[in-house]
Design a protein around this motif. Sequence first.
Motif, short mmCIF file in Angstrom:
data_model
loop_
_atom_site.label_atom_id
_atom_site.label_comp_id
_atom_site.label_asym_id
_atom_site.label_seq_id
_atom_site.Cartn_x
_atom_site.Cartn_y
_atom_site.Cartn_z
N MET A 191 0.82 -1.19 0.00
CA MET A 191 0.00 0.00 0.00
C MET A 191 0.87 1.25 0.00
O MET A 191 0.46 2.27 -0.55
N ASP A 192 2.06 1.19 0.57
CA ASP A 192 2.93 2.37 0.61
C ASP A 192 3.25 2.89 -0.78
O ASP A 192 3.28 4.09 -1.00
N ARG A 193 3.50 2.00 -1.72
CA ARG A 193 3.82 2.42 -3.09
C ARG A 193 2.65 3.19 -3.69
O ARG A 193 2.81 4.18 -4.38
N HIS A 194 1.43 2.74 -3.41
CA HIS A 194 0.24 3.40 -3.95
C HIS A 194 0.07 4.79 -3.34
O HIS A 194 -0.26 5.74 -4.03
N VAL A 195 0.32 4.90 -2.05
CA VAL A 195 0.20 6.21 -1.38
C VAL A 195 1.27 7.15 -1.91
O VAL A 195 0.99 8.31 -2.19
N ARG A 196 2.50 6.67 -2.08
CA ARG A 196 3.57 7.52 -2.62
C ARG A 196 3.24 7.97 -4.04
O ARG A 196 3.47 9.12 -4.41
N ALA A 197 2.71 7.07 -4.85
CA ALA A 197 2.35 7.43 -6.22
C ALA A 197 1.23 8.45 -6.22
O ALA A 197 1.25 9.41 -7.00
N ALA A 198 0.27 8.29 -5.35
CA ALA A 198 -0.84 9.25 -5.27
C ALA A 198 -0.33 10.60 -4.80
O ALA A 198 -0.73 11.64 -5.33
N ASP A 199 0.59 10.60 -3.84
CA ASP A 199 1.17 11.86 -3.38
C ASP A 199 1.91 12.57 -4.50
O ASP A 199 1.84 13.78 -4.66
N ALA A 200 2.64 11.80 -5.30
CA ALA A 200 3.41 12.40 -6.40
C ALA A 200 2.51 13.01 -7.46
O ALA A 200 2.86 13.98 -8.11
N LEU A 257 -5.21 -6.29 -7.30
CA LEU A 257 -3.86 -5.97 -6.84
C LEU A 257 -2.97 -5.57 -8.01
O LEU A 257 -2.21 -4.60 -7.93
N GLY A 258 -3.07 -6.32 -9.10
CA GLY A 258 -2.28 -6.00 -10.29
C GLY A 258 -2.64 -4.65 -10.89
O GLY A 258 -1.77 -3.87 -11.28
N HIS A 259 -3.94 -4.35 -10.93
CA HIS A 259 -4.38 -3.05 -11.46
C HIS A 259 -3.91 -1.91 -10.58
O HIS A 259 -3.49 -0.85 -11.08
N ALA A 260 -3.95 -2.11 -9.27
CA ALA A 260 -3.51 -1.06 -8.35
C ALA A 260 -2.01 -0.81 -8.49
O ALA A 260 -1.55 0.34 -8.50
N LEU A 261 -1.24 -1.88 -8.62
CA LEU A 261 0.20 -1.72 -8.80
C LEU A 261 0.51 -1.06 -10.13
O LEU A 261 1.36 -0.16 -10.21
N THR A 262 -0.19 -1.44 -11.18
CA THR A 262 0.01 -0.82 -12.49
C THR A 262 -0.30 0.67 -12.43
O THR A 262 0.45 1.50 -12.96
N ALA A 263 -1.40 1.02 -11.77
CA ALA A 263 -1.76 2.44 -11.63
C ALA A 263 -0.67 3.20 -10.88
O ALA A 263 -0.30 4.31 -11.27
N ALA A 264 -0.16 2.60 -9.81
CA ALA A 264 0.90 3.27 -9.04
C ALA A 264 2.14 3.50 -9.91
O ALA A 264 2.73 4.58 -9.88
N LEU A 265 2.51 2.51 -10.69
CA LEU A 265 3.68 2.66 -11.56
C LEU A 265 3.44 3.70 -12.65
O LEU A 265 4.33 4.51 -12.97
N LEU A 266 2.24 3.70 -13.24
CA LEU A 266 1.91 4.71 -14.25
C LEU A 266 1.95 6.12 -13.66
O LEU A 266 2.44 7.06 -14.31
N LEU A 267 1.44 6.26 -12.44
CA LEU A 267 1.44 7.58 -11.80
C LEU A 267 2.86 8.04 -11.44
O LEU A 267 3.19 9.21 -11.58
N GLU A 268 3.67 7.11 -10.97
CA GLU A 268 5.07 7.46 -10.69
C GLU A 268 5.77 7.94 -11.95
O GLU A 268 6.49 8.94 -11.94
N HIS A 269 5.57 7.21 -13.04
CA HIS A 269 6.19 7.60 -14.31
C HIS A 269 5.63 8.93 -14.79
O HIS A 269 6.38 9.78 -15.30
N ALA A 270 4.32 9.15 -14.64
CA ALA A 270 3.70 10.41 -15.06
C ALA A 270 4.29 11.58 -14.29
O ALA A 270 4.58 12.63 -14.89
N ALA A 271 4.47 11.42 -12.99
CA ALA A 271 5.06 12.50 -12.19
C ALA A 271 6.49 12.78 -12.64
O ALA A 271 6.91 13.94 -12.76
N TRP A 272 7.25 11.72 -12.91
CA TRP A 272 8.63 11.88 -13.38
C TRP A 272 8.65 12.60 -14.73
O TRP A 272 9.42 13.53 -14.94
#
Length: 109
Positions: free
Chosen positions: A1-10, A56-71
């Motif tokens: 869940m931490d990765r999802h929260v960090r991605a959402a924050d970013a 779970l897979g969709h949530a992780l994918t979303a977190a990775l997409l959001l991290e990349h989008a912020a970058w």
Amino acid sequence: MDRHVRAADAAVHGLPGVAEAVVAAARRIAVDVETAAADPRAPRVLAGARELALRLGHALTAALLLEHAAWALDRGDERPTLLASLWTLRQLGRADVSAELHEHYDELL
């Protein structure tokens, strides 16, 4: 869940609705995982295992997409933000994004 929260924050400044969808999905998944862990052999848990794995897979994918989008946004590229937004709203928020996909078709290619 931490990765999802960090991605959402970013992504919260550029994609507030999407960030909320990620956090809400992560919270729902955390509750469901707790329930499954409490009684892993329960018929309801067994019946929902595949669906939980997909979420779970969709949530992780979303977190990775959001991290990349912020970058990418930090480097001036807005296209990944659009893709992350639409994908996350569709997969986690269950929103109908067909009009937005049509409108931004050329940008997404």
